[in-house]
Structure formats: C-alpha cells, structure tokens
Scaffold this motif. Structure first.
Motif, PDB file in Angstrom:
ATOM      1  N   LEU A  46       0.841  -1.199   0.000  1.00  0.00           N
ATOM      2  CA  LEU A  46       0.000   0.000   0.000  1.00  0.00           C
ATOM      3  C   LEU A  46       0.875   1.248   0.000  1.00  0.00           C
ATOM      4  O   LEU A  46       1.848   1.332   0.746  1.00  0.00           O
ATOM      5  CB  LEU A  46      -0.900   0.027   1.237  1.00  0.00           C
ATOM      6  CG  LEU A  46      -1.969  -1.050   1.363  1.00  0.00           C
ATOM      7  CD1 LEU A  46      -2.799  -0.794   2.617  1.00  0.00           C
ATOM      8  CD2 LEU A  46      -2.855  -1.090   0.138  1.00  0.00           C
ATOM      9  N   LEU A  78       1.002   4.831   1.224  1.00  0.00           N
ATOM     10  CA  LEU A  78       0.337   5.725   2.166  1.00  0.00           C
ATOM     11  C   LEU A  78       1.047   7.072   2.302  1.00  0.00           C
ATOM     12  O   LEU A  78       0.469   8.019   2.839  1.00  0.00           O
ATOM     13  CB  LEU A  78       0.268   5.065   3.549  1.00  0.00           C
ATOM     14  CG  LEU A  78      -0.492   3.741   3.647  1.00  0.00           C
ATOM     15  CD1 LEU A  78      -0.388   3.192   5.069  1.00  0.00           C
ATOM     16  CD2 LEU A  78      -1.952   3.917   3.254  1.00  0.00           C
ATOM     17  N   HIS A 119      -7.699   3.300   4.340  1.00  0.00           N
ATOM     18  CA  HIS A 119      -7.184   2.282   3.425  1.00  0.00           C
ATOM     19  C   HIS A 119      -7.442   2.752   1.996  1.00  0.00           C
ATOM     20  O   HIS A 119      -8.588   3.060   1.630  1.00  0.00           O
ATOM     21  CB  HIS A 119      -7.889   0.950   3.675  1.00  0.00           C
ATOM     22  CG  HIS A 119      -7.220  -0.223   3.033  1.00  0.00           C
ATOM     23  ND1 HIS A 119      -7.140  -0.380   1.670  1.00  0.00           N
ATOM     24  CD2 HIS A 119      -6.586  -1.309   3.574  1.00  0.00           C
ATOM     25  CE1 HIS A 119      -6.505  -1.503   1.394  1.00  0.00           C
ATOM     26  NE2 HIS A 119      -6.156  -2.086   2.526  1.00  0.00           N
ATOM     27  N   ASP A 160     -10.031   0.263   0.165  1.00  0.00           N
ATOM     28  CA  ASP A 160     -11.258  -0.221   0.801  1.00  0.00           C
ATOM     29  C   ASP A 160     -11.763   0.824   1.790  1.00  0.00           C
ATOM     30  O   ASP A 160     -11.149   1.041   2.833  1.00  0.00           O
ATOM     31  CB  ASP A 160     -10.992  -1.544   1.522  1.00  0.00           C
ATOM     32  CG  ASP A 160     -12.269  -2.234   1.982  1.00  0.00           C
ATOM     33  OD1 ASP A 160     -13.270  -1.531   2.231  1.00  0.00           O
ATOM     34  OD2 ASP A 160     -12.266  -3.471   2.108  1.00  0.00           O
ATOM     35  N   LEU A 192     -12.092   0.233   5.731  1.00  0.00           N
ATOM     36  CA  LEU A 192     -10.937  -0.130   6.541  1.00  0.00           C
ATOM     37  C   LEU A 192     -10.041   1.070   6.818  1.00  0.00           C
ATOM     38  O   LEU A 192     -10.029   2.058   6.064  1.00  0.00           O
ATOM     39  CB  LEU A 192     -10.109  -1.216   5.843  1.00  0.00           C
ATOM     40  CG  LEU A 192     -10.799  -2.550   5.546  1.00  0.00           C
ATOM     41  CD1 LEU A 192      -9.864  -3.445   4.751  1.00  0.00           C
ATOM     42  CD2 LEU A 192     -11.259  -3.222   6.827  1.00  0.00           C
ATOM     43  N   VAL A 222      -5.812   1.888   8.270  1.00  0.00           N
ATOM     44  CA  VAL A 222      -4.486   1.298   8.434  1.00  0.00           C
ATOM     45  C   VAL A 222      -3.720   2.116   9.455  1.00  0.00           C
ATOM     46  O   VAL A 222      -3.588   3.335   9.323  1.00  0.00           O
ATOM     47  CB  VAL A 222      -3.709   1.258   7.108  1.00  0.00           C
ATOM     48  CG1 VAL A 222      -2.356   0.556   7.311  1.00  0.00           C
ATOM     49  CG2 VAL A 222      -4.507   0.552   6.020  1.00  0.00           C
ATOM     50  N   SER A 263       3.226  -1.543   3.884  1.00  0.00           N
ATOM     51  CA  SER A 263       3.024  -0.242   3.238  1.00  0.00           C
ATOM     52  C   SER A 263       4.376   0.411   3.014  1.00  0.00           C
ATOM     53  O   SER A 263       5.406  -0.054   3.520  1.00  0.00           O
ATOM     54  CB  SER A 263       2.140   0.663   4.109  1.00  0.00           C
ATOM     55  OG  SER A 263       2.897   1.267   5.148  1.00  0.00           O
ATOM     56  N   VAL A 312      -4.336  -3.445   9.860  1.00  0.00           N
ATOM     57  CA  VAL A 312      -5.587  -3.137   9.156  1.00  0.00           C
ATOM     58  C   VAL A 312      -6.756  -3.437  10.080  1.00  0.00           C
ATOM     59  O   VAL A 312      -6.854  -4.536  10.634  1.00  0.00           O
ATOM     60  CB  VAL A 312      -5.705  -3.986   7.869  1.00  0.00           C
ATOM     61  CG1 VAL A 312      -7.011  -3.650   7.132  1.00  0.00           C
ATOM     62  CG2 VAL A 312      -4.506  -3.757   6.966  1.00  0.00           C
TER      63      VAL A 312
END
Length: 214
Positions: free
Chosen positions: A2, A4, A21, A24, A27, A29, A94, A101
């Motif tokens: 991911l 971020l 997230h 999604d 969610l 993180v 990430s 998560v």
C-alpha cells in the motif's frame, strides 16, 4: 504494497498514524510514526533484556489488539455480532512500514465518529450518552474485554440515529501485563473495568455539569 506516504493522516495515537485504506473505504491502516522504531522494529527505549526476550517491540501493541479481537471473535462468530472493540483484520506492508488493518467505524454521514473526549470538549455530550456509556461498560464486562489504559480518546461514539448510538473501544485493548492476571480472572478484570466506568462516567457527568447539553 500500500502506498500511504502521499495520503493524509486522519488520526494520531501516541506512537501511530492512522490512514484511510486506499483500496477499501471500510478499513483503516495504523502504522508506526516515523522515527519511533529502529531497523529491527524495536522501540528506541527498549532495553537489552527486552530486545532479547521480545522481537519487534514496536509492534507488540498490534499483536495484543489482534489476539484480543481474534479471541473475542472466536466466541462470537455470528456475522451480525456487534463487538465492543473494533475488528482487526491483520497486517499489510506499506511504504511507511508494517501496518495494522482494522475496521473503519463511521457515522451515518461517513465521517469518523468523535471520541468521548471530543464529545465532552465540544459540548456535544448529552445525558443519553452517559446512559450509553454505562451500557458500553456492561458489555465490556460481559465479554471479558481487557483494556490497556484510561485514555478518553480510545473510545468513540458511533451515532446510529437521533438519540441513539454506541461506544466502541478502538485502541489499546488486550492484555499488556507480563503475568496476565486480568485475562485469567474475570473477577479482577471486572474490578478494573468498574474503576474505569467510575472514572469515565464521572468525567462525562462533570462535563455535563459544566454546560454540555442535558
């Protein structure tokens, strides 16, 4: 992995940053704040013995929350079961390091719910919130949830309709004792939760008395 690093931080803990997230919307993180851990995943102040006995001390909170959720969910596997802690879904790599998560709890308009402290400080706390707070602690006791501290920012209030909603513990749950007495003993844990109930309800009632809505 991911990405971020180009996303905004939407919440902050003592040592973590929280991001939406990117793939999604249900969610979040949680990742360690930059500079709070070394190349081996240890807290900078972790002593030699701690480093020998424990691996990756920066992530011990992640592990504690995941285990607490897994054990509670194993006892309540109904998909519609509403637990008093946020759901933890696991870890993800990430570009800011290993992330935890977990469930994004939202208000009806999609915004993040306020913490108990935010409700109190903003004057939005009402008497029915205190009733909901008692119900919340009753649920924590019934589910034998072990919590790690007494930070008013660790519980949020999810509005579900006019004059209706629920509190959820979103951070610092699970047992952090080296000898997990409160995890082993529901009686000891209930005593601790009742102490926290008196503290939280007392502060909430004090906020009402200072001018929050009644």
């Amino acid at each position: 992995m991911l990405k971020l690093s180009d996303k905004p931080v939407i919440a902050k803990g003592e040592r973590q940053h929280v991001y939406a997230h990117p793939d999604d919307p249900t969610l979040l993180v949680k990742v360690p704040q930059p500079g709070t851990f070394d190349a081996d995943g240890h807290l900078p102040d972790a002593g030699w013995l701690t480093r020998r006995l424990r691996r990756a001390t920066m992530y011990k909170g992640f592990l504690r929350e995941f285990v607490a959720y897994l054990e509670l969910k194993a006892e309540h596997q109904d998909p519609d079961a509403r637990l008093p802690i946020s759901a933890v879904h696991g870890t993800v790599q990430s570009d800011l390091g290993l992330g935890l998560v977990y469930e994004r709890i939202s208000d009806p308009d999609g915004s993040l719910p306020p913490s108990l402290k935010e409700l109190m400080d903003s004057g939005r706390l009402e008497a029915w919130h205190v009733t909901a707070l008692h119900t919340f602690f009753d649920t924590l006791i019934a589910h034998h949830v072990v919590v790690s501290n007494k930070n008013l920012k660790n519980i949020i209030f999810q509005t579900e309709g006019p004059g209706h909603g629920r509190f959820v513990w979103i951070d610092s749950f699970g047992c952090k004792q080296s000898i997990p007495l409160r995890k082993w003993s529901k009686r000891l844990n209930t005593r601790r939760l009742e102490d926290l109930r008196r503290l939280f309800v007392g502060r909430a009632e004090g906020a009402l008395g200072r001018g929050s809505k009644a």
